[in-house]
Design an enzyme around this catalytic site. Sequence first.
Site, PDB file in Angstrom:
ATOM      1  N   SER A   1       0.792  -1.236   0.000  1.00 17.63           N
ATOM      2  CA  SER A   1       0.000   0.000   0.000  1.00 17.63           C
ATOM      3  C   SER A   1       0.823   1.284   0.000  1.00 17.63           C
ATOM      4  CB  SER A   1      -0.977   0.021   1.172  1.00 17.63           C
ATOM      5  OG  SER A   1      -0.294   0.198   2.384  1.00 17.63           O
TER       6      SER A   1
ATOM      7  N   LYS B   1       0.063   4.534   6.618  1.00 22.40           N
ATOM      8  CA  LYS B   1      -0.544   5.356   5.566  1.00 22.40           C
ATOM      9  C   LYS B   1      -0.057   6.796   5.697  1.00 22.40           C
ATOM     10  CE  LYS B   1      -3.276   1.888   4.510  1.00 22.40           C
ATOM     11  NZ  LYS B   1      -2.887   0.987   3.476  1.00 22.40           N
TER      12      LYS B   1
END
Length: 174
Positions: free
Chosen positions: A57, A102
């Site tokens: 990710s 993230k």
Amino acid sequence: MSSLLRNLFSKHPEVVSTVKSTARDTYIALCLTGQLLTLAYLFDRYLFRLVGVKGPSMLPTIGERNNLLLLDCFTYAFLRSPQKNDIVVAENPFKPGHTLVKRVLYVEGEMAEVMDQRSQGYVSVKVPKGHVWIEGDNKSNSRDSRDFGPISVNLVDGVVRARVWPWELRQRLD
């Protein structure tokens, strides 16, 4: 039984001395161990910790496997809330005990512009007070706020300061 022990100890004072010495040394060792464990916990919880990360990710910023990141827990615990472009480690809101790495794209009060997969159009989502909007750098392979919405800043453990492993790829990330 007590008279037997009293008799033994009165005839062998070196046994009493050895028992007292051993008890004292054990007590000191237990106290030092407790203090070290407390310091280690406080260091890990409120200062810095190393976090292992895997997954696609955050490509290309963070590799897919075998990454060790230096997480700064002090900044969010005592100085400030997450800011735009911080790379953070946060608890997954749908999998307690699992973490996410993230990037913060929007902070409280801002409007997040997000592609809605159902309508294939953009929608605006206002980030509520005490929340942040996080997304992976690899948009096509990331489960993030586009899937579960803004997350509470209470779920954020800290800001990533550096990749420390693999050694040849070490770098600052803030």
